[in-house]
Design a protein around this motif. Structure first.
Motif, PDB file in Angstrom:
ATOM      1  N   LEU A 172       0.845  -1.199   0.000  1.00 11.96           N
ATOM      2  CA  LEU A 172       0.000   0.000   0.000  1.00 11.96           C
ATOM      3  C   LEU A 172       0.880   1.248   0.000  1.00 11.96           C
ATOM      4  O   LEU A 172       0.596   2.222  -0.689  1.00 11.96           O
ATOM      5  CB  LEU A 172      -0.912   0.008   1.240  1.00 11.96           C
ATOM      6  CG  LEU A 172      -2.073  -0.982   1.206  1.00 11.96           C
ATOM      7  CD1 LEU A 172      -2.797  -0.983   2.557  1.00 11.96           C
ATOM      8  CD2 LEU A 172      -3.054  -0.622   0.099  1.00 11.96           C
ATOM      9  N   MET A 227       2.198   2.291  -3.284  1.00 14.09           N
ATOM     10  CA  MET A 227       1.190   2.951  -4.113  1.00 14.09           C
ATOM     11  C   MET A 227       0.939   4.389  -3.681  1.00 14.09           C
ATOM     12  O   MET A 227       0.859   5.278  -4.509  1.00 14.09           O
ATOM     13  CB  MET A 227      -0.108   2.141  -4.109  1.00 14.09           C
ATOM     14  CG  MET A 227       0.027   0.852  -4.897  1.00 14.09           C
ATOM     15  SD  MET A 227      -1.562   0.118  -5.267  1.00 14.09           S
ATOM     16  CE  MET A 227      -1.891  -0.772  -3.783  1.00 14.09           C
ATOM     17  N   TRP A 228       0.810   4.625  -2.367  1.00  8.91           N
ATOM     18  CA  TRP A 228       0.535   6.017  -2.011  1.00  8.91           C
ATOM     19  C   TRP A 228       1.779   6.905  -2.075  1.00  8.91           C
ATOM     20  O   TRP A 228       1.662   8.111  -2.236  1.00  8.91           O
ATOM     21  CB  TRP A 228      -0.313   6.180  -0.761  1.00  8.91           C
ATOM     22  CG  TRP A 228       0.296   5.952   0.579  1.00  8.91           C
ATOM     23  CD1 TRP A 228       0.065   4.905   1.394  1.00  8.91           C
ATOM     24  CD2 TRP A 228       1.202   6.828   1.273  1.00  8.91           C
ATOM     25  NE1 TRP A 228       0.794   5.062   2.547  1.00  8.91           N
ATOM     26  CE2 TRP A 228       1.485   6.222   2.505  1.00  8.91           C
ATOM     27  CE3 TRP A 228       1.809   8.053   0.981  1.00  8.91           C
ATOM     28  CZ2 TRP A 228       2.344   6.788   3.431  1.00  8.91           C
ATOM     29  CZ3 TRP A 228       2.667   8.611   1.898  1.00  8.91           C
ATOM     30  CH2 TRP A 228       2.931   7.978   3.114  1.00  8.91           C
ATOM     31  N   LYS A 278      -2.550  -8.869 -10.540  1.00  8.73           N
ATOM     32  CA  LYS A 278      -2.081  -7.966  -9.496  1.00  8.73           C
ATOM     33  C   LYS A 278      -0.550  -7.943  -9.450  1.00  8.73           C
ATOM     34  O   LYS A 278       0.066  -6.884  -9.352  1.00  8.73           O
ATOM     35  CB  LYS A 278      -2.628  -8.392  -8.143  1.00  8.73           C
ATOM     36  CG  LYS A 278      -2.314  -7.407  -7.044  1.00  8.73           C
ATOM     37  CD  LYS A 278      -3.446  -7.330  -6.051  1.00  8.73           C
ATOM     38  CE  LYS A 278      -3.317  -6.104  -5.172  1.00  8.73           C
ATOM     39  NZ  LYS A 278      -4.587  -5.651  -4.642  1.00  8.73           N
ATOM     40  N   LEU A 291      -2.068   2.903 -11.232  1.00 10.51           N
ATOM     41  CA  LEU A 291      -2.477   2.733  -9.833  1.00 10.51           C
ATOM     42  C   LEU A 291      -3.849   2.074  -9.656  1.00 10.51           C
ATOM     43  O   LEU A 291      -3.952   1.079  -8.933  1.00 10.51           O
ATOM     44  CB  LEU A 291      -2.422   4.079  -9.103  1.00 10.51           C
ATOM     45  CG  LEU A 291      -1.013   4.611  -8.843  1.00 10.51           C
ATOM     46  CD1 LEU A 291      -1.084   5.978  -8.201  1.00 10.51           C
ATOM     47  CD2 LEU A 291      -0.232   3.653  -7.951  1.00 10.51           C
ATOM     48  N   PRO A 292      -4.919   2.597 -10.307  1.00  7.53           N
ATOM     49  CA  PRO A 292      -6.214   1.917 -10.129  1.00  7.53           C
ATOM     50  C   PRO A 292      -6.174   0.489 -10.654  1.00  7.53           C
ATOM     51  O   PRO A 292      -6.866  -0.392 -10.113  1.00  7.53           O
ATOM     52  CB  PRO A 292      -7.197   2.777 -10.931  1.00  7.53           C
ATOM     53  CG  PRO A 292      -6.379   3.706 -11.736  1.00  7.53           C
ATOM     54  CD  PRO A 292      -5.052   3.820 -11.088  1.00  7.53           C
ATOM     55  N   TYR A 340      -4.829  -1.608  -7.861  1.00  6.44           N
ATOM     56  CA  TYR A 340      -5.725  -1.695  -6.718  1.00  6.44           C
ATOM     57  C   TYR A 340      -6.898  -2.618  -6.997  1.00  6.44           C
ATOM     58  O   TYR A 340      -7.296  -3.396  -6.141  1.00  6.44           O
ATOM     59  CB  TYR A 340      -6.211  -0.302  -6.302  1.00  6.44           C
ATOM     60  CG  TYR A 340      -6.791  -0.330  -4.914  1.00  6.44           C
ATOM     61  CD1 TYR A 340      -5.950  -0.391  -3.800  1.00  6.44           C
ATOM     62  CD2 TYR A 340      -8.162  -0.366  -4.710  1.00  6.44           C
ATOM     63  CE1 TYR A 340      -6.472  -0.472  -2.529  1.00  6.44           C
ATOM     64  CE2 TYR A 340      -8.692  -0.441  -3.433  1.00  6.44           C
ATOM     65  CZ  TYR A 340      -7.842  -0.495  -2.349  1.00  6.44           C
ATOM     66  OH  TYR A 340      -8.353  -0.582  -1.082  1.00  6.44           O
ATOM     67  N   TYR A 341      -7.462  -2.537  -8.204  1.00 10.44           N
ATOM     68  CA  TYR A 341      -8.643  -3.345  -8.499  1.00 10.44           C
ATOM     69  C   TYR A 341      -8.323  -4.642  -9.239  1.00 10.44           C
ATOM     70  O   TYR A 341      -9.233  -5.399  -9.546  1.00 10.44           O
ATOM     71  CB  TYR A 341      -9.663  -2.520  -9.281  1.00 10.44           C
ATOM     72  CG  TYR A 341     -10.238  -1.402  -8.447  1.00 10.44           C
ATOM     73  CD1 TYR A 341     -11.085  -1.687  -7.381  1.00 10.44           C
ATOM     74  CD2 TYR A 341      -9.898  -0.081  -8.682  1.00 10.44           C
ATOM     75  CE1 TYR A 341     -11.586  -0.678  -6.579  1.00 10.44           C
ATOM     76  CE2 TYR A 341     -10.402   0.940  -7.886  1.00 10.44           C
ATOM     77  CZ  TYR A 341     -11.247   0.641  -6.839  1.00 10.44           C
ATOM     78  OH  TYR A 341     -11.736   1.635  -6.041  1.00 10.44           O
TER      79      TYR A 341
END
Lengths: 250, 73
Positions: free
Chosen positions: A65, A68-69, A128, A170-171, A174-175
């Motif tokens: 995480l 990603m941020w 992923k 990024l999305p 995440y998905y």
């Protein structure tokens, strides 16, 4: 509030504010990390399916995480640098790229080492995993592109553009586990009761390592940005005075 | 209060048979985080040393008389 933010945009103020802020941030960060890691490794109950092997979660999920941020932060800084030409934003973006690449590497490595005993493989071209590997390459690309230019301004401009283009990924990461049901599981829901699949006894220590790692990201980025400020502002009088002061101390 | 899940240190290090995977993951984590903590410190020291040397050189140059001053002496 705005005044405070505005001041952070000045390299000198950024440097001076972080001088007093950094020791506190380090203290809180180390405390959270030590509590989280000791708790997660020794005191959280074993998982009913994976046994003690799941304990890798306490570093795998927060670093993934985090990677990603950190990218989001880097992209915001790149945008600020391009729109308002804020120098500190560019220095923070440059520092974030290195830290983000490190977090990416840890997430990938811990994932591989966790995957072997659970899935039977270190690596598989799951959606992923693949999109996350691309994130790592984007980080490496941003770092390499910046250093490929002799001129600092051209380098940061090119790195900013690549950073903003890379946001598309990024999305997808995440998905990925939700859109394509391949191998990596989607994020688990936290249960509030001890009888649930993901009880508080297991996820509470993860919050400690999670917040500890957020703190650690700021520690790393601030340390690097301060170096960058000293170097880029080396001709300014305040840096000259600081250098003299440090020489007297050594 | 959560209780310690293992019978002694040896059992803790054995990690229920997953010692290799768990400790390898944590070792890599600590190496990367440690590097991130040490590298900026070394970099800071390097920058300060370089700027100190530059300052000392400039001060030395300031005390050396220029060509013009030497001719007038």
């Amino acid at each position: 509030m705005w005044q405070w933010l505005y001041k952070l945009g000045s390299p000198r103020h950024f440097y001076e504010m972080t001088t007093s802020f950094l020791p506190w941030l380090k203290g809180v960060t180390y405390f959270l990390l030590i509590v989280g890691l000791v708790w997660g490794l020794g005191f959280a109950p074993p998982d009913y399916q994976m046994g003690d092997n799941y304990r890798i979660i306490y570093i795998h999920v927060p670093t993934a995480l985090g990677a990603m941020w950190i990218y989001v932060m880097m992209a915001v800084m790149a945008a600020m640098h391009m729109i308002w030409n804020i120098k500190v934003a560019d220095m923070v973006a440059k520092s974030s790229a290195l830290v983000g690449a490190g977090f990416c590497a840890v997430a990938l490595f811990t994932g591989a080492v966790w995957g072997r005993p659970t899935w039977g493989v270190y690596w598989i071209w799951d959606a992923k995993l693949t999109s996350f590997l691309i994130l790592f390459f984007v980080y490496i690309g941003v770092i390499a592109l910046r250093s490929a230019f002799d001129s600092e301004t051209s380098g940061s401009k090119a790195a900013s553009v690549l950073t903003l283009v890379g946001v598309v990924n990024l999305p997808i990461i995440y998905y990925a586990a939700v859109w394509w049901n391949t191998l990596h599981q989607p994020p688990s829901e936290l249960s509030l009761s001890s009888q649930g699949a993901n009880p508080p006894e297991i996820w509470i220590p993860a919050f400690f390592t999670g917040f500890g790692l957020i703190g650690l990201v700021f520690v790393f980025v601030i340390m690097r940005t301060r170096n960058e400020i000293l170097w880029r502002e080396r001709r300014a009088q305040w840096v000259q005075d600081l250098v003299k002061q440090e020489a007297g101390r050594a | 209060m959560p209780k310690f899940q293992f019978d002694g240190l040896a059992d803790f290090f054995a990690m229920g048979g997953y010692a290799f995977y768990v400790w390898l993951a944590y070792a890599f984590f600590f190496v990367v985080m440690g590097w991130n903590l040490i590298q900026p410190r070394l970099e800071r020291r390097r920058i300060l040393k370089l700027l100190q040397a530059r300052q000392a050189r400039e001060e030395r140059n300031a005390t050396v008389p220029t060509q013009e001053e030497r001719e007038h002496a």
